[in-house]
Design a protein around this motif. Structure first.
Motif, mmCIF file in Angstrom:
data_model
loop_
_atom_site.group_PDB
_atom_site.id
_atom_site.type_symbol
_atom_site.label_atom_id
_atom_site.label_comp_id
_atom_site.label_asym_id
_atom_site.label_seq_id
_atom_site.Cartn_x
_atom_site.Cartn_y
_atom_site.Cartn_z
ATOM 1 N N GLU A 10 0.809 -1.216 0.000
ATOM 2 C CA GLU A 10 0.000 0.000 0.000
ATOM 3 C C GLU A 10 0.845 1.270 0.000
ATOM 4 O OE1 GLU A 10 -2.706 -0.139 3.227
ATOM 5 O OE2 GLU A 10 -3.578 -2.034 2.603
ATOM 6 N N LYS A 11 2.066 1.190 0.421
ATOM 7 C CA LYS A 11 2.897 2.382 0.575
ATOM 8 C C LYS A 11 3.098 3.154 -0.730
ATOM 9 C CE LYS A 11 7.125 4.028 2.663
ATOM 10 N NZ LYS A 11 8.348 3.678 3.355
ATOM 11 N N PRO A 12 3.435 2.515 -1.845
ATOM 12 C CA PRO A 12 3.603 3.302 -3.071
ATOM 13 C C PRO A 12 2.314 4.002 -3.496
ATOM 14 C CG PRO A 12 4.645 1.180 -3.318
ATOM 15 C CD PRO A 12 3.883 1.147 -2.032
ATOM 16 N N TYR A 13 1.155 3.351 -3.289
ATOM 17 C CA TYR A 13 -0.093 4.007 -3.660
ATOM 18 C C TYR A 13 -0.342 5.236 -2.792
ATOM 19 C CZ TYR A 13 -4.955 5.059 -4.393
ATOM 20 O OH TYR A 13 -6.113 5.724 -4.650
ATOM 21 N N VAL A 14 -0.035 5.120 -1.514
ATOM 22 C CA VAL A 14 -0.229 6.263 -0.616
ATOM 23 C C VAL A 14 0.709 7.395 -1.007
ATOM 24 C CG1 VAL A 14 0.018 7.033 1.769
ATOM 25 C CG2 VAL A 14 -1.085 4.858 1.280
ATOM 26 N N LEU A 15 1.959 7.067 -1.305
ATOM 27 C CA LEU A 15 2.900 8.107 -1.721
ATOM 28 C C LEU A 15 2.481 8.741 -3.041
ATOM 29 C CD1 LEU A 15 6.348 6.530 -0.778
ATOM 30 C CD2 LEU A 15 5.109 8.358 0.366
ATOM 31 N N THR A 16 1.966 7.935 -3.960
ATOM 32 C CA THR A 16 1.480 8.471 -5.233
ATOM 33 C C THR A 16 0.283 9.374 -5.011
ATOM 34 O OG1 THR A 16 2.237 6.475 -6.345
ATOM 35 C CG2 THR A 16 0.663 7.836 -7.530
ATOM 36 N N ALA A 17 -0.606 8.973 -4.104
ATOM 37 C CA ALA A 17 -1.779 9.798 -3.814
ATOM 38 C C ALA A 17 -1.379 11.113 -3.150
ATOM 39 C CB ALA A 17 -2.755 9.028 -2.931
ATOM 40 N N VAL A 18 -0.432 11.065 -2.231
ATOM 41 C CA VAL A 18 0.030 12.297 -1.573
ATOM 42 C C VAL A 18 0.724 13.203 -2.580
ATOM 43 C CG1 VAL A 18 1.673 13.195 0.126
ATOM 44 C CG2 VAL A 18 0.182 11.289 0.717
ATOM 45 N N GLN A 19 1.544 12.627 -3.448
ATOM 46 C CA GLN A 19 2.214 13.421 -4.472
ATOM 47 C C GLN A 19 1.195 14.042 -5.424
ATOM 48 O OE1 GLN A 19 4.683 11.198 -7.140
ATOM 49 N NE2 GLN A 19 5.616 13.018 -8.012
ATOM 50 N N SER A 20 0.213 13.266 -5.827
ATOM 51 C CA SER A 20 -0.836 13.776 -6.709
ATOM 52 C C SER A 20 -1.605 14.899 -6.036
ATOM 53 C CB SER A 20 -1.774 12.639 -7.098
ATOM 54 O OG SER A 20 -2.835 13.127 -7.889
ATOM 55 N N PHE A 21 -1.923 14.724 -4.752
ATOM 56 C CA PHE A 21 -2.639 15.761 -4.009
ATOM 57 C C PHE A 21 -1.828 17.052 -3.939
ATOM 58 C CE2 PHE A 21 -3.512 17.910 0.052
ATOM 59 C CZ PHE A 21 -4.843 18.215 -0.135
ATOM 60 N N LEU A 22 -0.541 16.935 -3.639
ATOM 61 C CA LEU A 22 0.300 18.130 -3.534
ATOM 62 C C LEU A 22 0.476 18.831 -4.876
ATOM 63 C CD1 LEU A 22 3.007 16.882 -1.021
ATOM 64 C CD2 LEU A 22 1.108 18.448 -0.589
ATOM 65 N N VAL A 23 0.600 18.067 -5.950
ATOM 66 C CA VAL A 23 0.712 18.680 -7.283
ATOM 67 C C VAL A 23 -0.601 19.372 -7.645
ATOM 68 C CG1 VAL A 23 1.020 18.190 -9.734
ATOM 69 C CG2 VAL A 23 2.535 17.167 -8.068
ATOM 70 N N TRP A 24 -1.734 18.753 -7.301
ATOM 71 C CA TRP A 24 -3.022 19.399 -7.571
ATOM 72 C C TRP A 24 -3.184 20.673 -6.755
ATOM 73 C CZ3 TRP A 24 -5.318 19.113 -11.782
ATOM 74 C CH2 TRP A 24 -5.493 17.926 -12.472
ATOM 75 N N VAL A 25 -2.728 20.659 -5.504
ATOM 76 C CA VAL A 25 -2.802 21.879 -4.684
ATOM 77 C C VAL A 25 -1.977 22.986 -5.333
ATOM 78 C CG1 VAL A 25 -2.095 22.895 -2.475
ATOM 79 C CG2 VAL A 25 -3.355 20.753 -2.501
ATOM 80 N N PHE A 26 -0.762 22.659 -5.775
ATOM 81 C CA PHE A 26 0.086 23.650 -6.444
ATOM 82 C C PHE A 26 -0.575 24.173 -7.715
ATOM 83 C CE2 PHE A 26 3.261 24.305 -9.817
ATOM 84 C CZ PHE A 26 3.882 25.434 -9.308
ATOM 85 N N THR A 27 -1.097 23.269 -8.540
ATOM 86 C CA THR A 27 -1.699 23.661 -9.811
ATOM 87 C C THR A 27 -2.941 24.510 -9.604
ATOM 88 O OG1 THR A 27 -0.884 21.605 -10.764
ATOM 89 C CG2 THR A 27 -2.589 22.764 -11.992
ATOM 90 N N LEU A 28 -3.797 24.101 -8.686
ATOM 91 C CA LEU A 28 -5.013 24.874 -8.438
ATOM 92 C C LEU A 28 -4.710 26.219 -7.792
ATOM 93 C CD1 LEU A 28 -7.433 22.047 -7.275
ATOM 94 C CD2 LEU A 28 -7.368 23.201 -9.488
ATOM 95 N N THR A 29 -3.653 26.283 -6.995
ATOM 96 C CA THR A 29 -3.254 27.575 -6.415
ATOM 97 C C THR A 29 -2.780 28.526 -7.505
ATOM 98 O OG1 THR A 29 -2.617 26.479 -4.368
ATOM 99 C CG2 THR A 29 -1.740 28.682 -4.743
#
Length: 127
Positions: A10-29
């Motif tokens: 599960e760890k790579p999926y969680v890291l991918t989800a966190v990375q995706s979330f942070l990139v989306w936060v940056f992009t939407l900002t």
């Protein structure tokens, strides 16, 4: 032993989800800053009218209340949007209009300048 292996999967999926979330936060900002500039003027007018009305009615600082509300609403919109896109499984590298974000070497559109027909075929004199 089984518990350790299931967590490792599960760890790579969680890291991918966190990375995706942070990139989306940056992009939407960034998008909020770019789009928010024209939207910011009416928001500032409404905010200043709200401050004037609150200063007359309540003893608390209307400026802090209105500014905090506006900033919190913008932050909440960005975070909820990023969470929604991440939970839907939409990764930023799958979106075509985000080529600027992941550094595509070949842009989809090439810019044409008005002066190019006059200067593009001019050769440089040799020195």
């Amino acid at each position: 032993m089984t518990f350790t292996r299931s967590k490792a999967i599960e760890k790579p999926y969680v890291l991918t989800a966190v990375q995706s979330f942070l990139v989306w936060v940056f992009t939407l900002t960034i998008c909020l800053i770019v789009v928010g500039l024209p939207v910011g003027f009416p928001l500032a007018i409404v905010g200043s009218l709200s401050v004037a009305a609150l200063e007359m009615v309540s003893p608390i600082s209307g400026v802090l209340l209105v500014a905090g509300t506006i900033l919190s609403a913008n932050l909440l919109i960005v975070l909820l949007g990023a969470a929604f896109l991440t939970l839907k499984g939409i990764h930023p590298h799958e979106v075509t209009w985000l080529g600027w974000l992941h550094g595509d070497a070949e842009p989809i559109y090439s810019s044409t300048f008005a002066a190019c027909p006059l200067t593009c075929e001019v050769d440089q004199p040799e020195q």
